[in-house]
Motif scaffolding. Sequence first.
Motif, mmCIF file in Angstrom:
data_model
loop_
_atom_site.group_PDB
_atom_site.id
_atom_site.type_symbol
_atom_site.label_atom_id
_atom_site.label_comp_id
_atom_site.label_asym_id
_atom_site.label_seq_id
_atom_site.Cartn_x
_atom_site.Cartn_y
_atom_site.Cartn_z
ATOM 1 N N GLN A 228 51.105 29.815 43.114
ATOM 2 C CA GLN A 228 49.825 29.901 42.610
ATOM 3 C C GLN A 228 49.019 29.938 43.968
ATOM 4 N N ARG A 229 49.389 29.235 45.045
ATOM 5 C CA ARG A 229 48.662 29.377 46.348
ATOM 6 C C ARG A 229 48.480 30.817 46.712
ATOM 7 N N LEU A 230 49.606 31.695 46.637
ATOM 8 C CA LEU A 230 49.478 32.979 47.117
ATOM 9 C C LEU A 230 48.640 33.794 45.975
ATOM 10 N N GLN A 231 48.868 33.593 44.828
ATOM 11 C CA GLN A 231 48.192 34.187 43.716
ATOM 12 C C GLN A 231 46.463 33.894 44.231
ATOM 13 N N ARG A 232 46.013 32.852 44.352
ATOM 14 C CA ARG A 232 44.598 32.567 44.418
ATOM 15 C C ARG A 232 44.156 33.145 45.660
ATOM 16 N N LYS A 233 44.936 33.167 46.995
ATOM 17 C CA LYS A 233 44.853 33.972 48.091
ATOM 18 C C LYS A 233 44.465 35.588 47.906
ATOM 19 N N PHE A 234 45.449 35.892 47.183
ATOM 20 C CA PHE A 234 45.535 37.360 46.903
ATOM 21 C C PHE A 234 44.095 37.675 46.027
ATOM 22 N N GLU A 235 43.886 36.993 45.001
ATOM 23 C CA GLU A 235 42.695 37.187 44.033
ATOM 24 C C GLU A 235 41.332 37.170 45.034
ATOM 25 N N ARG A 236 41.398 36.433 46.006
ATOM 26 C CA ARG A 236 40.252 36.229 46.735
ATOM 27 C C ARG A 236 40.009 37.515 47.626
ATOM 28 N N LEU A 237 41.201 37.937 48.204
ATOM 29 C CA LEU A 237 41.255 39.068 48.879
ATOM 30 C C LEU A 237 40.910 40.403 48.071
ATOM 31 N N LEU A 238 41.221 40.539 47.074
ATOM 32 C CA LEU A 238 40.696 41.671 46.129
ATOM 33 C C LEU A 238 39.244 41.424 45.761
ATOM 34 N N GLY A 239 38.802 40.255 45.432
ATOM 35 C CA GLY A 239 37.224 40.035 45.158
ATOM 36 C C GLY A 239 36.554 40.454 46.474
ATOM 37 N N TRP A 240 37.129 40.074 47.586
ATOM 38 C CA TRP A 240 36.388 40.728 48.836
ATOM 39 C C TRP A 240 36.227 42.062 48.962
ATOM 40 N N LEU A 241 37.466 42.793 48.933
ATOM 41 C CA LEU A 241 37.329 44.103 48.974
ATOM 42 C C LEU A 241 36.456 44.930 47.721
ATOM 43 N N VAL A 242 36.451 44.471 46.596
ATOM 44 C CA VAL A 242 35.452 44.801 45.612
ATOM 45 C C VAL A 242 34.120 44.678 45.890
ATOM 46 N N ALA A 243 33.745 43.361 46.673
ATOM 47 C CA ALA A 243 32.338 43.304 47.025
ATOM 48 C C ALA A 243 31.919 44.215 48.287
ATOM 49 N N ARG A 244 32.827 44.590 49.068
ATOM 50 C CA ARG A 244 32.583 45.830 49.921
ATOM 51 C C ARG A 244 32.381 46.896 49.626
ATOM 52 N N GLY A 245 32.478 47.199 48.146
ATOM 53 C CA GLY A 245 32.323 48.553 47.764
ATOM 54 C C GLY A 245 33.655 49.447 47.659
ATOM 55 N N CYS A 246 34.614 48.681 48.137
ATOM 56 C CA CYS A 246 35.884 49.561 48.073
ATOM 57 C C CYS A 246 36.372 50.030 46.851
ATOM 58 N N ARG A 247 36.677 51.325 46.721
ATOM 59 C CA ARG A 247 37.282 51.963 45.632
ATOM 60 C C ARG A 247 38.738 51.973 45.526
ATOM 61 N N PHE A 248 39.428 51.297 44.347
ATOM 62 C CA PHE A 248 40.780 51.168 44.152
ATOM 63 C C PHE A 248 41.270 52.381 43.397
ATOM 64 N N THR A 249 42.327 53.070 43.662
ATOM 65 C CA THR A 249 42.807 54.112 43.125
ATOM 66 C C THR A 249 44.508 53.988 43.257
ATOM 67 N N THR A 250 45.107 54.859 42.468
ATOM 68 C CA THR A 250 46.477 55.065 42.748
ATOM 69 C C THR A 250 46.775 56.226 44.020
ATOM 70 N N THR A 251 48.018 55.782 44.509
ATOM 71 C CA THR A 251 48.313 56.559 45.808
ATOM 72 C C THR A 251 48.371 58.129 45.571
ATOM 73 N N ARG A 252 49.001 58.332 44.207
ATOM 74 C CA ARG A 252 49.077 59.998 44.124
ATOM 75 C C ARG A 252 47.682 60.642 43.801
ATOM 76 N N GLU A 253 46.817 59.826 43.318
ATOM 77 C CA GLU A 253 45.356 60.264 43.190
ATOM 78 C C GLU A 253 44.832 60.105 44.578
ATOM 79 N N TYR A 254 44.821 59.491 45.354
ATOM 80 C CA TYR A 254 44.170 59.412 46.610
ATOM 81 C C TYR A 254 44.710 60.506 47.438
#
Length: 259
Positions: A228-254
């Motif tokens: 759970q500690r890593l889960q919370r840390k990872f979710e905060r990381l994703l939230g930070w990236l989303v807030a920066r306007g990052c676009r998430f996509t699959t590697t094959r698409e990128y």
Amino acid sequence: MTVTLGFDVEEFDFPLERGREIDFDTQLAVSSEGLDFLLDLLDRLQLRATFYTTANFAAHRPQTIRRIVAAGHELASHDYYHAQTAGSDPVGSKRLLEELSGRTVVGYRAPRLAVAPSDALEAAGYRYNSSINPTWIPGRYNNLLRPRGVSLEGGLKIYPTSVAWPLRVPLFWIALHVFPLPLYRFFAASALRRDGHLNLYFHPWEFSERLADPSFGVPGYLARCSGQRLQRKFERLLGWLVARGCRFTTTREYLGCDE
């Protein structure tokens, strides 16, 4: 700015590498526990990712493979087996993953980011290889002179995992365990400014509550920040990236490798 999340889906054989006993059912259960968390999280945040999966795991968890594909994620190959004693079989892995998923598999990542011959992967029908960590870690990688961006070897695209700029501090899975989140974000921001993208990779088993079980022999620097500690840390990381306007996509698409 683009983020390609990669998850190396494999049988949890980490204890075996440290001389500990662990049965195959437990290996599958630990990986599956973390994978369920990740799929739920990505679904909730409406983010897509690439799942580099061993054929051995897929053969024993076909329902999970169907869930990955149905959610719009990319299924890629992590070879046939993850064990160090197993030989490489990218051809067999690709064939089985395609049979189980009904989708063409174009991506490959070698277990432990080992050297993977580009000519053999291209002949097998792969279009990209994401097995390079362009940094230097004693006993693991010596890739300081490798390009940090996308390159070509024959007809195969080489897509390295991300490292910080200007020092090539790796942003791989261990870094999320040991770095304070502000420091990890600092390094990730430097890579985004330099490269315009992040290629991050983790393992589902890291997010299992069972990782700290002493019988597994997982080092304290990993076990202390797991479950759970890593889960919370990872979710905060994703939230930070989303807030920066990052676009998430699959590697094959990128990489422009869509069917």
